[in-house]
Motif scaffolding. Structure first.
Motif, mmCIF file in Angstrom:
data_model
loop_
_atom_site.group_PDB
_atom_site.id
_atom_site.type_symbol
_atom_site.label_atom_id
_atom_site.label_comp_id
_atom_site.label_asym_id
_atom_site.label_seq_id
_atom_site.Cartn_x
_atom_site.Cartn_y
_atom_site.Cartn_z
ATOM 1 N N CYS A 27 1.014 -1.083 -0.040
ATOM 2 C CA CYS A 27 0.012 -0.015 -0.012
ATOM 3 C C CYS A 27 0.655 1.442 0.114
ATOM 4 C CB CYS A 27 -1.009 0.180 1.183
ATOM 5 S SG CYS A 27 -1.975 -1.289 1.255
ATOM 6 N N GLY A 28 2.198 1.116 0.418
ATOM 7 C CA GLY A 28 3.090 2.328 0.444
ATOM 8 C C GLY A 28 3.856 2.700 -0.624
ATOM 9 N N GLY A 29 3.681 1.800 -1.745
ATOM 10 C CA GLY A 29 4.343 2.318 -3.205
ATOM 11 C C GLY A 29 4.134 3.665 -3.718
ATOM 12 N N LYS A 30 3.014 4.166 -3.584
ATOM 13 C CA LYS A 30 2.847 5.522 -4.039
ATOM 14 C C LYS A 30 3.547 6.650 -3.148
ATOM 15 C CE LYS A 30 -1.259 4.613 -6.831
ATOM 16 N NZ LYS A 30 -2.721 4.859 -7.152
ATOM 17 N N ASP A 31 3.783 6.194 -1.865
ATOM 18 C CA ASP A 31 4.361 7.273 -0.969
ATOM 19 C C ASP A 31 5.852 7.176 -1.039
ATOM 20 O OD1 ASP A 31 1.881 7.780 0.051
ATOM 21 O OD2 ASP A 31 2.060 6.368 1.542
ATOM 22 N N LYS A 32 6.475 6.295 -1.821
ATOM 23 C CA LYS A 32 7.916 6.512 -1.987
ATOM 24 C C LYS A 32 8.479 7.598 -2.936
ATOM 25 C CE LYS A 32 8.275 1.401 -1.604
ATOM 26 N NZ LYS A 32 9.005 0.027 -2.430
ATOM 27 N N ARG A 64 -4.298 16.596 -14.270
ATOM 28 C CA ARG A 64 -4.043 15.374 -15.199
ATOM 29 C C ARG A 64 -3.551 14.307 -14.240
ATOM 30 N NH1 ARG A 64 -0.485 16.783 -20.513
ATOM 31 N NH2 ARG A 64 -1.952 17.894 -21.653
ATOM 32 N N ALA A 65 -2.879 14.678 -13.274
ATOM 33 C CA ALA A 65 -2.213 13.588 -12.309
ATOM 34 C C ALA A 65 -3.514 13.042 -11.331
ATOM 35 C CB ALA A 65 -1.063 14.166 -11.218
ATOM 36 N N GLN A 66 -4.374 14.266 -10.991
ATOM 37 C CA GLN A 66 -5.318 13.849 -10.142
ATOM 38 C C GLN A 66 -6.449 12.867 -10.663
ATOM 39 O OE1 GLN A 66 -7.541 17.369 -8.490
ATOM 40 N NE2 GLN A 66 -8.585 16.190 -7.029
ATOM 41 N N GLY A 67 -6.748 13.137 -11.900
ATOM 42 C CA GLY A 67 -7.540 12.628 -12.876
ATOM 43 C C GLY A 67 -7.164 11.149 -13.185
ATOM 44 N N LEU A 68 -6.015 10.907 -13.198
ATOM 45 C CA LEU A 68 -5.230 9.799 -13.498
ATOM 46 C C LEU A 68 -5.330 8.946 -12.005
ATOM 47 C CD1 LEU A 68 -2.581 10.462 -15.949
ATOM 48 C CD2 LEU A 68 -4.697 9.263 -16.563
ATOM 49 N N GLY A 69 -5.408 9.554 -11.146
ATOM 50 C CA GLY A 69 -5.596 8.704 -9.758
ATOM 51 C C GLY A 69 -4.080 8.311 -9.598
ATOM 52 N N LEU A 70 -2.909 9.213 -9.757
ATOM 53 C CA LEU A 70 -1.616 9.112 -9.566
ATOM 54 C C LEU A 70 -1.257 9.286 -7.998
ATOM 55 C CD1 LEU A 70 0.061 10.503 -12.699
ATOM 56 C CD2 LEU A 70 -0.337 8.006 -12.228
ATOM 57 N N GLY A 71 -0.161 9.009 -7.606
ATOM 58 C CA GLY A 71 0.065 9.163 -6.316
ATOM 59 C C GLY A 71 0.295 10.876 -5.951
ATOM 60 N N THR A 85 7.484 15.400 -10.437
ATOM 61 C CA THR A 85 7.629 14.258 -9.716
ATOM 62 C C THR A 85 6.641 13.674 -9.210
ATOM 63 O OG1 THR A 85 9.863 15.781 -9.061
ATOM 64 C CG2 THR A 85 9.173 13.487 -7.750
ATOM 65 N N VAL A 86 6.609 12.208 -9.443
ATOM 66 C CA VAL A 86 5.412 11.538 -9.083
ATOM 67 C C VAL A 86 6.045 10.538 -8.179
ATOM 68 C CG1 VAL A 86 3.559 9.971 -9.777
ATOM 69 C CG2 VAL A 86 4.285 11.843 -11.167
ATOM 70 N N ALA A 87 5.354 10.516 -6.934
ATOM 71 C CA ALA A 87 5.420 9.499 -5.903
ATOM 72 C C ALA A 87 5.830 8.185 -6.419
ATOM 73 C CB ALA A 87 4.679 9.506 -4.598
ATOM 74 N N GLY A 88 6.675 7.403 -6.108
ATOM 75 C CA GLY A 88 6.916 5.918 -6.426
ATOM 76 C C GLY A 88 6.951 5.866 -8.056
ATOM 77 N N ASP A 89 7.276 6.753 -8.901
ATOM 78 C CA ASP A 89 7.507 6.774 -10.264
ATOM 79 C C ASP A 89 8.946 6.641 -10.683
ATOM 80 O OD1 ASP A 89 6.900 7.119 -13.376
ATOM 81 O OD2 ASP A 89 7.167 9.042 -13.030
ATOM 82 N N GLY A 91 9.913 8.062 -13.257
ATOM 83 C CA GLY A 91 10.070 9.249 -14.375
ATOM 84 C C GLY A 91 8.976 8.911 -15.843
ATOM 85 N N THR A 92 8.584 7.647 -15.606
ATOM 86 C CA THR A 92 7.655 7.330 -16.852
ATOM 87 C C THR A 92 6.435 8.184 -16.763
ATOM 88 O OG1 THR A 92 8.727 5.030 -16.941
ATOM 89 C CG2 THR A 92 6.349 5.547 -18.390
ATOM 90 N N ALA A 93 5.586 7.937 -15.689
ATOM 91 C CA ALA A 93 4.384 8.845 -15.594
ATOM 92 C C ALA A 93 4.682 10.275 -15.636
ATOM 93 C CB ALA A 93 3.810 8.592 -13.983
ATOM 94 N N ALA A 94 5.644 10.985 -15.001
ATOM 95 C CA ALA A 94 5.890 12.401 -15.033
ATOM 96 C C ALA A 94 6.258 12.766 -16.609
ATOM 97 C CB ALA A 94 7.310 12.781 -14.315
ATOM 98 N N ARG A 95 6.945 11.833 -17.390
ATOM 99 C CA ARG A 95 7.087 12.196 -18.880
ATOM 100 C C ARG A 95 5.631 12.327 -19.637
ATOM 101 N NH1 ARG A 95 12.434 11.927 -20.938
ATOM 102 N NH2 ARG A 95 13.897 11.562 -19.445
ATOM 103 N N LEU A 96 4.886 11.316 -19.195
ATOM 104 C CA LEU A 96 3.419 11.199 -19.894
ATOM 105 C C LEU A 96 2.735 12.526 -19.494
ATOM 106 C CD1 LEU A 96 2.495 7.408 -19.578
ATOM 107 C CD2 LEU A 96 3.187 8.763 -21.609
ATOM 108 N N LEU A 97 2.711 12.971 -18.147
ATOM 109 C CA LEU A 97 1.981 14.353 -17.882
ATOM 110 C C LEU A 97 2.499 15.341 -18.472
ATOM 111 C CD1 LEU A 97 1.853 13.490 -13.811
ATOM 112 C CD2 LEU A 97 0.186 13.575 -15.552
#
Length: 278
Positions: A27-32, A64-71, A85-89, A91-97
């Motif tokens: 459950c803590g992956g998105k907090d990394k 966008r990040a909120q709409g995608l449900g990202l950390g 910076t996306v928690a637990g990412d 860099g892939t999600a950040a580049r898409l954003l």
């Protein structure tokens, strides 16, 4: 061998503790901490964006990040630089954003299958958007689809345009845009159950639905292109009038890229072109 009651209780406590640690880790992956990705921002004309434009871009990335449900997503701006910076990412999600997310629908005037014959320089924007038929034909014939797309949504929608499919296997001469992303009311990524491929389901505004219906009625049997950030992602043939106000953008999508484009269309294209640094 039978275990004593106290030993059984002890083993049970250890197992419960391990299970709790496993759940907490999952459950803590998105907090990394995530990997920051820095972008340089420019307008479609190549100028440095204003502070107001950069702030608007920041707000859209956050939506966008909120709409995608990202950390937890952190977006910082320093002059013409934006860092996502996306928690637990990684860099892939950040580049898409950071993708511009501009969609145009253009008629296909001509196309050719791309076959590499030697690296050629990328023509200037003015050459790629020439209204001279001879220049258009020469540009299409010599266009190298192996080169990265520098415009990233910065082409002029009112002029013809020579570009490639995002898969790099075909080059296109496209006509001026007939509908753009501002006429999209809603969009969501999803899988087409008929083809088992991901795409983006699009619902037009009332004005967009009328424009699309009129265009489809007048162009049955002709090909048109969905252009996303200056590349063709899909070029279907209009089989019949499309009057329901809905369509689907199909192409070489993954679940993440389809979801990200859907979010970009819901919230609007970024007002500046972001180029990742490094």
């Amino acid at each position: 061998m039978r275990l004593s009651r106290s030993l059984r209780r002890g083993i049970g406590a250890v197992l419960v503790g391990l299970a709790a640690v496993t759940v907490a880790s999952a459950c803590g992956g998105k907090d990394k901490p995530g990997t920051p990705v820095a972008f340089m921002a420019r307008t479609a004309e190549g100028a440095i964006p204003s502070a107001g434009t950069m702030d608007q871009a920041r707000q859209l990335v956050e939506k966008r990040a909120q709409g995608l449900g990202l950390g937890k997503t952190t977006v910082t701006v320093d002059a013409d630089m934006m860092t996502i910076t996306v928690a637990g990412d990684d860099g892939t999600a950040a580049r898409l954003l950071g993708k511009t997310g501009r969609v145009l629908m253009r008629p296909v005037l001509s196309t050719r299958i791309f076959q590499p014959t030697g690296v050629k320089p990328m023509p200037l924007k003015e050459i790629r958007q020439s209204t001279d038929p001879a220049v258009q034909a020469a540009t299409l014939a010599g266009f190298d689809c192996r080169l990265p797309e520098p415009l990233q949504g910065g082409d002029d929608a009112t002029l013809p345009f020579v570009t490639c499919a995002n898969t790099g296997d075909a080059a296109y001469l496209l006509g001026p845009s007939v509908i753009d992303g501002r006429e999209i009311a809603d969009a969501k990524g999803g899988m087409d159950t008929r083809t088992a491929r991901y795409g983006v389901n699009v619902t037009f505004t009332d004005a967009g639905a009328r424009q699309f219906a009129q265009y489809s009625v007048a162009n049955i049997g002709k090909q048109f292109a969905f252009e996303v950030d200056s590349q063709v992602v899909s070029a279907p043939v209009i089989q019949s009038a499309i009057t329901g106000g809905q369509t689907q953008i199909t192409g070489n999508f993954t679940k993440d890229t389809a979801d990200n484009l859907g979010a970009a269309l819901r919230f609007g294209a970024l007002p500046a072109i972001l180029t990742p640094q490094g």
